[in-house]
Design a protein around this motif. Sequence first.
Motif, PDB file in Angstrom:
ATOM      1  N   THR A   1       0.822  -1.212   0.000  1.00 38.53           N
ATOM      2  CA  THR A   1       0.000   0.000   0.000  1.00 38.53           C
ATOM      3  C   THR A   1       0.855   1.260   0.000  1.00 38.53           C
ATOM      4  OG1 THR A   1      -0.113  -0.084   2.422  1.00 38.53           O
ATOM      5  CG2 THR A   1      -1.920  -1.101   1.181  1.00 38.53           C
ATOM      6  N   THR A   2       0.182   2.375  -0.270  1.00 36.61           N
ATOM      7  CA  THR A   2       0.854   3.670  -0.231  1.00 36.61           C
ATOM      8  C   THR A   2       1.229   4.042   1.191  1.00 36.61           C
ATOM      9  OG1 THR A   2      -0.675   4.297  -2.015  1.00 36.61           O
ATOM     10  CG2 THR A   2       0.729   6.035  -1.108  1.00 36.61           C
ATOM     11  N   TYR A   3       0.311   3.774   2.123  1.00 31.48           N
ATOM     12  CA  TYR A   3       0.513   4.155   3.518  1.00 31.48           C
ATOM     13  C   TYR A   3       0.267   2.968   4.438  1.00 31.48           C
ATOM     14  CZ  TYR A   3       0.215   8.895   1.668  1.00 31.48           C
ATOM     15  OH  TYR A   3       0.435  10.034   0.948  1.00 31.48           O
ATOM     16  N   GLY A   4       0.997   2.964   5.527  1.00 26.33           N
ATOM     17  CA  GLY A   4       0.772   2.006   6.599  1.00 26.33           C
ATOM     18  C   GLY A   4       0.535   2.739   7.903  1.00 26.33           C
ATOM     19  N   VAL A   5      -0.427   2.274   8.693  1.00 29.17           N
ATOM     20  CA  VAL A   5      -0.777   2.893   9.974  1.00 29.17           C
ATOM     21  C   VAL A   5      -0.644   1.844  11.065  1.00 29.17           C
ATOM     22  CG1 VAL A   5      -2.546   4.108  11.295  1.00 29.17           C
ATOM     23  CG2 VAL A   5      -2.438   4.391   8.821  1.00 29.17           C
ATOM     24  N   SER A   6       0.020   2.190  12.148  1.00 27.59           N
ATOM     25  CA  SER A   6       0.162   1.227  13.241  1.00 27.59           C
ATOM     26  C   SER A   6      -0.224   1.845  14.569  1.00 27.59           C
ATOM     27  CB  SER A   6       1.615   0.731  13.324  1.00 27.59           C
ATOM     28  OG  SER A   6       2.485   1.775  13.753  1.00 27.59           O
ATOM     29  N   THR A   7      -0.659   0.986  15.486  1.00 26.63           N
ATOM     30  CA  THR A   7      -0.950   1.409  16.858  1.00 26.63           C
ATOM     31  C   THR A   7      -0.376   0.379  17.815  1.00 26.63           C
ATOM     32  OG1 THR A   7      -3.084   0.239  16.955  1.00 26.63           O
ATOM     33  CG2 THR A   7      -3.110   2.511  16.141  1.00 26.63           C
ATOM     34  N   THR A   8       0.312   0.858  18.834  1.00 31.35           N
ATOM     35  CA  THR A   8       0.804  -0.031  19.882  1.00 31.35           C
ATOM     36  C   THR A   8       0.837   0.751  21.189  1.00 31.35           C
ATOM     37  OG1 THR A   8       2.641  -1.454  20.601  1.00 31.35           O
ATOM     38  CG2 THR A   8       3.231   0.485  19.277  1.00 31.35           C
ATOM     39  N   GLY A   9       0.199   0.216  22.200  1.00 31.52           N
ATOM     40  CA  GLY A   9       0.117   0.974  23.440  1.00 31.52           C
ATOM     41  C   GLY A   9      -0.474   0.166  24.568  1.00 31.52           C
ATOM     42  N   ILE A  10      -0.764   0.848  25.661  1.00 30.58           N
ATOM     43  CA  ILE A  10      -1.303   0.207  26.858  1.00 30.58           C
ATOM     44  C   ILE A  10      -2.678   0.807  27.134  1.00 30.58           C
ATOM     45  CG2 ILE A  10      -0.933  -0.263  29.308  1.00 30.58           C
ATOM     46  CD1 ILE A  10       2.086   0.205  28.731  1.00 30.58           C
ATOM     47  N   ALA A  11      -3.710   0.059  26.753  1.00 33.95           N
ATOM     48  CA  ALA A  11      -5.074   0.549  26.928  1.00 33.95           C
ATOM     49  C   ALA A  11      -5.598   0.307  28.339  1.00 33.95           C
ATOM     50  CB  ALA A  11      -6.013  -0.102  25.897  1.00 33.95           C
ATOM     51  N   GLY A  12      -4.958  -0.572  29.074  1.00 32.27           N
ATOM     52  CA  GLY A  12      -5.347  -0.821  30.455  1.00 32.27           C
ATOM     53  C   GLY A  12      -6.508  -1.803  30.578  1.00 32.27           C
ATOM     54  N   PRO A  13      -6.952  -2.032  31.800  1.00 34.28           N
ATOM     55  CA  PRO A  13      -6.477  -1.382  33.023  1.00 34.28           C
ATOM     56  C   PRO A  13      -5.143  -1.917  33.547  1.00 34.28           C
ATOM     57  CG  PRO A  13      -8.207  -2.938  33.540  1.00 34.28           C
ATOM     58  CD  PRO A  13      -8.114  -2.914  32.039  1.00 34.28           C
ATOM     59  N   GLY A  14      -4.723  -3.084  33.055  1.00 36.10           N
ATOM     60  CA  GLY A  14      -3.442  -3.626  33.486  1.00 36.10           C
ATOM     61  C   GLY A  14      -2.364  -3.397  32.439  1.00 36.10           C
ATOM     62  N   GLY A  15      -1.192  -3.960  32.698  1.00 35.42           N
ATOM     63  CA  GLY A  15      -0.105  -3.925  31.733  1.00 35.42           C
ATOM     64  C   GLY A  15       0.843  -2.766  31.858  1.00 35.42           C
ATOM     65  N   ALA A  16       0.578  -1.833  32.775  1.00 35.90           N
ATOM     66  CA  ALA A  16       1.423  -0.649  32.898  1.00 35.90           C
ATOM     67  C   ALA A  16       2.705  -0.969  33.668  1.00 35.90           C
ATOM     68  CB  ALA A  16       0.665   0.468  33.592  1.00 35.90           C
ATOM     69  N   THR A  17       3.715  -0.147  33.439  1.00 34.10           N
ATOM     70  CA  THR A  17       4.959  -0.196  34.201  1.00 34.10           C
ATOM     71  C   THR A  17       5.278   1.229  34.659  1.00 34.10           C
ATOM     72  OG1 THR A  17       6.444   0.259  32.334  1.00 34.10           O
ATOM     73  CG2 THR A  17       5.767  -2.047  32.680  1.00 34.10           C
ATOM     74  N   PRO A  18       6.246   1.407  35.544  1.00 32.84           N
ATOM     75  CA  PRO A  18       6.581   2.772  35.987  1.00 32.84           C
ATOM     76  C   PRO A  18       6.952   3.708  34.847  1.00 32.84           C
ATOM     77  CG  PRO A  18       7.544   1.169  37.476  1.00 32.84           C
ATOM     78  CD  PRO A  18       6.972   0.385  36.332  1.00 32.84           C
ATOM     79  N   THR A  19       7.529   3.184  33.782  1.00 33.93           N
ATOM     80  CA  THR A  19       7.937   4.036  32.657  1.00 33.93           C
ATOM     81  C   THR A  19       6.936   4.023  31.506  1.00 33.93           C
ATOM     82  OG1 THR A  19       9.244   2.226  31.729  1.00 33.93           O
ATOM     83  CG2 THR A  19      10.375   3.786  33.193  1.00 33.93           C
TER      84      THR A  19
END
Length: 414
Positions: A346-364
């Motif tokens: 494709t011409t463009y690629g879109v990505s998402t990666t993150g922490i939506a919660g409620p768990g999975g978080a770290t201090p940083t």
Amino acid sequence: MIVELISTGSELLLGDTINTNVAWLARELNKLGYTVAFQTTIGDNPERMEACFKAAAKRADIVIATGGLGPTQGDITRPVLAKAMGVELELNKTAETFVKDFFRNKGWDMPEPSRREMLLPINSVALANSRGVAPGVAVQSEGTTYILLPGPPAEMKAVFDESVRPYLANHFGGQGVVLSHRYAVYGMRELALEAALMDLVKAQHNPTIAFLIKNGYIELRITASATTIEAAEAILAPWDGILKERLGNALGRRLEKSMLELVSEALLSTGATVATAESCTGGLVGKRLTELPGSSAYVQGGVISYSNDVKHKVLGVPQAELDEFGAVSEEVAKSMAMGTRKLLGTTYGVSTTGIAGPGGATPTKPVGLVYIGISGPKGTVAYKNEFIGDRDSIRESTAERALYFLYQTITEQA
């Protein structure tokens, strides 16, 4: 003139039905120059409903109620209003014609209970309902105008558009115009936005300034009152420049069109295509991109790369990046966007990666930290975002912001 909107029906108080009628009516009445100052929701209790009508009459010039106009014993709005006004119900000849014509045109026998829909408070005007049986009602008493509308949204809108608008114009003339220009502000917290506009907020009169929190952006609304649309537009005309000077790149777009509409138009006009690689949004960006008819012209597909294995084996994200920076990182977001673009051509690629919660978080890496990657012909970038809210709102915010960054990239690279 002051308007109070009364929504009737216990299902609204129980949360079984979402009250879309009041939002639509408020918007349309404000466009006509009326001031919607009060909104009340009342259950199907005759004593409380009567008290509600009486209280509304003391503080509003026009009282508009929705719901409770059907043929059943539970449809009590007409008789309760009559009692509140201190009058009787009577057979309204126009309402009788409307109801009988409805069944005659359908070729159906009229059920006996539908005769209740012909009984209106004395001296009422029956308002035609082109989408249903129950006529609307308009009646005046002791300086207050009461308007009763059916509860089903399609019927309510039809009666308002076809009958209430001309009724209001005939009885009250023009009330002027209330017009809003709405903007999306990206990447700013509400307090920061207010600080940037504080002197304008303190000095506001006409137009007025309001902030509304939405998923992925803050809606900034500038509202002007004037005698005509042209005069209102003249008041609002300088604000594109004022806001651009104050907010810079944070001023994303006018809200007359959705972000998806803008993206779709940009992709179609350039003949470009797009693919997605989604982790925290789980396919939500792809869903958004395919909501409009004709999206097959520009959406090739996507990968839900929830696990690191899929990021690595399907999208080609280097294992070294995953090990060193983690899945929620600028580096991985870029590689995901490049990977899906290469994979699907494709011409463009879109990505998402993150922490939506409620768990999975770290201090940083707290809940709400999301990286959005955009890969295109002129390179690949990743944007760091810090959203607040619950899991759903973070995912919705991410999808909105991903479309915004995609749109920015397309328009800059076109």
